[in-house]
Write a protein that holds these residues in place. Structure first.
Motif, PDB file in Angstrom:
ATOM      1  N   ASP A 184       0.859  -1.190   0.000  1.00 47.39           N
ATOM      2  CA  ASP A 184       0.000   0.000   0.000  1.00 47.39           C
ATOM      3  C   ASP A 184       0.891   1.234   0.000  1.00 47.39           C
ATOM      4  O   ASP A 184       1.570   1.526   0.991  1.00 47.39           O
ATOM      5  N   LEU A 185       0.884   1.971  -1.099  1.00 44.00           N
ATOM      6  CA  LEU A 185       1.841   3.058  -1.333  1.00 44.00           C
ATOM      7  C   LEU A 185       1.218   4.411  -1.002  1.00 44.00           C
ATOM      8  O   LEU A 185       0.179   4.767  -1.565  1.00 44.00           O
ATOM      9  N   GLY A 186       1.828   5.148  -0.079  1.00 42.60           N
ATOM     10  CA  GLY A 186       1.251   6.428   0.346  1.00 42.60           C
ATOM     11  C   GLY A 186      -0.006   6.171   1.160  1.00 42.60           C
ATOM     12  O   GLY A 186      -1.065   6.746   0.913  1.00 42.60           O
ATOM     13  N   CYS A 187       0.133   5.306   2.173  1.00 51.45           N
ATOM     14  CA  CYS A 187      -1.023   4.773   2.907  1.00 51.45           C
ATOM     15  C   CYS A 187      -1.653   5.777   3.856  1.00 51.45           C
ATOM     16  O   CYS A 187      -2.778   5.572   4.311  1.00 51.45           O
ATOM     17  N   GLY A 188      -0.944   6.845   4.218  1.00 49.51           N
ATOM     18  CA  GLY A 188      -1.486   7.777   5.203  1.00 49.51           C
ATOM     19  C   GLY A 188      -1.747   7.069   6.527  1.00 49.51           C
ATOM     20  O   GLY A 188      -0.949   6.234   6.967  1.00 49.51           O
ATOM     21  N   THR A 189      -2.889   7.388   7.156  1.00 45.91           N
ATOM     22  CA  THR A 189      -3.212   6.742   8.432  1.00 45.91           C
ATOM     23  C   THR A 189      -3.948   5.417   8.231  1.00 45.91           C
ATOM     24  O   THR A 189      -4.469   4.853   9.183  1.00 45.91           O
TER      25      THR A 189
END
Ligand SMILES: C[S@@+](CC[C@H](N)C(=O)[O-])C[C@H]1O[C@@H](n2cnc3c(N)ncnc32)[C@H](O)[C@@H]1O
Length: 251
Positions: free
Chosen positions: A46-51
């Motif tokens: 998961d790329l750039g998953c944030g929170t």
């Protein structure tokens, strides 16, 4: 965006939101259902998953292990707490790294996921770089801000030309994906409620209290106003643009 350039108040504001971009669990599930052989997915990146709005859904829906990558450690900490609360912490590993500079095994992941994050590195550049991590037969699901019509009012053209010059039509994004070495299996437009209920309504609800809690600091208020302006633009011009989910395979 470089870690050092992001003020603490921005991180705090976004960290406490359910998600850091327009979206919904239903849209994540819909995109997942379009992935060929989804029942066989065992490893997800998961790329750039944030929170972790998507990471949690992906863990719950697939039973796979998720490697969740983000450049901000504060977001990853929050993701870890949410994963524990959801009972899926044993299947989510976080990785603080740039999503276009990853020390990860090649041809390893059945599914790559980039929701509302590819724009930060450039859609085509991201797609090109990530392909090396896809296991044979794997899929990439990526959402990207797109024009939905060929003609747009100048006001919204200018707004996004400044905010995200990489915005293009769905056809242009499909051409970028093809140049990066992918075939599109399916694509769909993120529905309006994923923009409003999923993103702008919480921003509207939280901005006033956040401003007050920070003593009406002019710099912080300018940041909050830019979020409110973006929401107002969506109210007026949302028929002309949206995130589009692309379900892609290599080759
Ligand atoms: C708009 S947010 C979307 C987050 C999440 N996918 C969601 O939908 O809620 C973009 C995310 O990408 C992360 N990001 C930006 N540049 C990055 C980079 N070069 N490498 C890894 N993550 C990055 C940001 O920290 C942020 O969490």
């Amino acid at each position: 965006m470089g870690r050092m350039s992001i003020p603490d108040y921005m991180i705090e504001f976004h960290r406490n939101a359910a998600r850091q971009a327009p979206g919904s669990d239903d849209s994540t599930r819909r995109a997942l259902s379009l992935v060929p052989g989804v029942d066989m997915v065992r490893r997800v990146l998961d790329l750039g998953c944030g929170t972790g709005a998507q990471s949690l859904v992906l863990a719950q829906e697939t039973g796979a292990t998720i490697t969740a990558v983000d450049i901000l450690p504060e977001f990853l900490e929050e993701l870890e707490a949410r994963a524990r609360a959801a009972g899926v912490a044993d299947r989510i590993a976080t990785l603080e790294a740039s999503m276009i500079d990853l020390d990860l095994p090649p041809e390893h992941y059945d599914l790559l996921w980039s929701e509302g994050s590819a724009y930060t590195v450039g859609f085509e550049a991201g797609l090109r770089y990530w392909k090396r991590f896809l296991a044979p037969g794997g899929a990439l699901v990526v959402s990207e801000l797109c024009w939905l019509t060929d003609d747009r009012p100048p006001e919204i053209e200018e707004y996004w030309a400044e905010g995200y010059p990489g915005i293009g039509t769905v056809e242009e994004k499909l051409a970028e994906a093809a140049r990066a070495g992918y075939t599109c299996i399916e694509h769909f437009v993120l529905p309006p409620e994923a923009w409003t209920d999923g993103y702008y309504t919480p921003i509207r609800e939280r901005s006033e209290a956040f401003s007050e809690a920070h003593g009406r600091d002019p710099e912080i208020d300018a940041f909050l106003d830019s979020g409110l302006d973006e929401a107002a633009m969506y109210d007026r011009f949302g028929e002309y643009y949206s995130y589009v989910f692309f379900v892609l395979r290599a080759g």
